[in-house]
Write an enzyme that holds these catalytic residues in place. Structure first.
Site, short mmCIF file in Angstrom:
data_model
loop_
_atom_site.label_atom_id
_atom_site.label_comp_id
_atom_site.label_asym_id
_atom_site.label_seq_id
_atom_site.Cartn_x
_atom_site.Cartn_y
_atom_site.Cartn_z
N ARG A 49 -23.47 36.72 16.54
CA ARG A 49 -22.71 37.72 15.58
C ARG A 49 -24.06 38.44 14.73
NH1 ARG A 49 -20.71 32.90 13.79
NH2 ARG A 49 -21.88 33.02 11.95
N SER B 36 -14.74 38.73 15.21
CA SER B 36 -13.38 38.06 14.63
C SER B 36 -13.19 38.68 13.12
CB SER B 36 -13.81 36.64 14.61
OG SER B 36 -12.95 35.71 14.13
N HIS B 37 -13.56 37.91 12.12
CA HIS B 37 -12.99 38.30 10.77
C HIS B 37 -14.16 38.79 9.98
CE1 HIS B 37 -14.88 34.27 10.45
NE2 HIS B 37 -15.32 34.61 9.27
N LYS C 164 -18.64 35.84 22.11
CA LYS C 164 -18.21 34.47 22.44
C LYS C 164 -18.10 34.21 23.93
CE LYS C 164 -14.91 34.20 18.27
NZ LYS C 164 -13.59 33.84 17.86
N ASP D 104 -6.29 36.55 12.61
CA ASP D 104 -7.41 37.30 12.30
C ASP D 104 -7.77 38.25 13.20
OD1 ASP D 104 -7.77 35.68 14.45
OD2 ASP D 104 -9.84 34.80 13.66
N ASP E 192 -9.74 38.73 15.98
CA ASP E 192 -9.38 38.86 17.39
C ASP E 192 -8.36 38.03 17.68
OD1 ASP E 192 -10.77 36.37 16.14
OD2 ASP E 192 -11.81 36.14 18.40
N ASP F 28 -7.12 34.72 17.64
CA ASP F 28 -7.26 33.48 17.96
C ASP F 28 -6.81 32.58 17.13
OD1 ASP F 28 -9.74 33.72 16.59
OD2 ASP F 28 -10.84 32.59 17.94
N ARG F 29 -6.75 32.99 15.63
CA ARG F 29 -6.43 32.08 14.82
C ARG F 29 -4.94 32.57 14.12
NH1 ARG F 29 -10.14 31.46 10.22
NH2 ARG F 29 -10.81 33.67 10.39
N HIS G 247 -7.25 27.23 13.99
CA HIS G 247 -7.51 27.33 15.32
C HIS G 247 -6.67 25.95 16.01
CE1 HIS G 247 -10.70 30.02 15.83
NE2 HIS G 247 -11.33 29.80 14.77
#
Length: 451
Positions: free
Chosen positions: A15, A99-100, A109, A239, A241, A243-244, A326
């Site tokens: 990141r 992501s966020h 990732k 979020d 991407d 995934d959450r 997650h």
């Protein structure tokens, strides 16, 4: 000159701010390093909708193909779509996303074939070293790039986790915060008997409406208002991407990740009686209680996706949950997926025939502080002070320090990347929670402050 990669390689991913910390040359190096490290003939690349993602994705592909590896370009994708592709095609992959994080960030990732995680201790440090080393020697025959759209196959896969024909109509509000949920969530929900109100559906990497970080209650305000305004049965917040996922009930009250873990675990116990279920050590006491009540085997693990996935694979667990939103599924290559968790929750709500708040009431057993971060000079020293102060409690050093008493417990652990201590407290009453949280923060903040 080799780039300084120490700032952007974290414990589980990459990141950094674009272009100051992460630019196309760095991405090209990382693409070559990842392809070289895996030794795979082909790698996957997916990307989120950030403005920097197309150029960085092209640079990743350039690096990989230059050393002879082929690239399957998935284009715009959610992280769990990339994991699905890695599992179903048995290829390693890179998901380009922050992501966020704010719009000026990007990141990566990584996973091996079968969606197996890559973290600091499972290859990420090797990839960093390769990327920081000499320029790789170009292959005599560069690899080729193919483009594949796996959205339809991914949708079919997600739908295997629910009995679509048995579902009753529901009213659903989703907030995808201009992130990748806007690609995948409507495609899945279109196949279910639900009426959808979609907030901020446009894919816009500037995230103009609010940050794509639903763990912060401030970012759930629009969703909560819409749930009440439309009289919806449930709200879903994804979020950046996707995934959450975070749930909001029909009264516009947020649902913790622990309660969602308990709900999904109970659902999966019906199909997999007696199966192990993994949960991390900052989940509520409710989680192992519900798993046992449903005949399952609770398995406690450290915080972090690489630990969850490893323990799931070792135990054959059907499901794993984290308080952070997650959720991991054995039948999803042990990978996490916000959308699969959301679909299972919709199925449970449909079959229950009662409002979501009533369905979840049996899981609301304790009071929780949420995660409180404190800036400290000496995290290890603060942890030892807490251990000494609560020496009469049961103590566990699995991840930081957990102290447990009959009526409350707390975990304090150091951040992997910042001089922070993270505190989580749970108690049987709000009064006890407030007392113990204040006591712990006094011990933690002798030399620091909160943020």
């Amino acid at each position: 000159m080799s780039p300084d990669l120490d700032r952007i390689f974290k414990a589980y991913d990459v990141r950094g701010v674009v272009p100051d910390e992460l630019d196309v040359d760095t991405a090209r190096r990382i693409g070559a390093a990842f392809a070289s490290w895996t030794g795979a003939p082909r790698i996957l690349i997916g990307r989120d909708c950030r403005l920097s993602s197309p150029d960085l994705a092209a640079a990743l592909a350039e690096g990989a193909t230059a050393i002879g590896a082929g690239v399957t370009d998935l284009g715009l994708a959610s992280t769990d779509l990339l994991y699905f592709a890695s599992g179903s095609l048995s290829l390693p992959g890179i998901m380009l996303t922050a992501s966020h994080n704010p719009p000026n960030y990007n990141g990566m990732k990584f996973c091996l074939a079968g969606a197996r995680p890559v973290g600091q201790d499972t290859g990420l440090e090797d990839i960093r070293a390769l990327a920081a080393g000499p320029e790789p020697v170009p292959a005599a025959a560069p690899g080729s790039v193919e483009h594949r759209d796996l959205l339809d196959e991914y949708v079919e896969h997600v739908l295997t986790f629910v009995d679509v024909d048995a579902m009753r109509p529901l009213s659903v509000v989703i907030d995808t915060a201009n992130g990748m949920g806007g690609l995948v969530a409507p495609a899945v929900l279109a196949r279910l008997p639900v009426k959808v109100q979609h907030l901020f559906p446009e894919l816009d990497g500037t995230f103009p409406n609010h940050p794509a970080d639903p763990i912060d209650p401030a970012n759930q305000r629009d969703l909560k208002a819409a749930v009440l305004g439309f009289g919806a049965d449930i709200g879903l917040a994804f979020d950046g991407d996707a995934d959450r996922v975070f749930l909001v009930d029909e009264r516009a009250e947020g649902v913790s990740g622990s309660i969602v873990t308990a709900l999904v675990a109970k659902a999966l116990m019906k199909r997999n009686p007696g199966a192990p279920v993994v949960y991390n050590l900052i989940c509520s006491w409710t989680v192992p209680e519900v798993i046992r009540e449903e005949g399952g085997q609770p398995v406690r693990t450290r915080v972090g996706h690489s630990f969850i996935k490893q323990v799931m694979a070792e135990t054959g667990a059907v499901f794993g949950g984290e308080h952070s939103g997650h959720y991991y599924f054995r039948d999803n290559y042990f990978a996490d997926s916000g959308l699969i968790a959301a679909v299972i929750a919709l199925g449970e709500l449909s079959s229950a025939g009662v409002p979501l708040s009533e369905l979840l009431a049996p899981f609301r057993r304790y009071e929780a502080s949420g995660e409180i971060n404190s800036v400290v000079e000496d995290p290890a020293g603060r942890i030892e002070a807490i251990a000494a102060h609560f020496a009469d409690g049961t103590q566990d050093r699995t991840d930081g320090l957990t102290v447990e008493f009959p009526d409350w417990w707390a975990n304090v652990r150091a951040s992997n990347t910042e001089p922070l201590l993270r505190l989580n407290v749970e108690a049987r009453t709000q009064e006890l929670l407030d007392e113990r949280t204040a006591e712990l923060l006094t011990l933690i903040q002798d030399e620091g402050g909160t943020r």
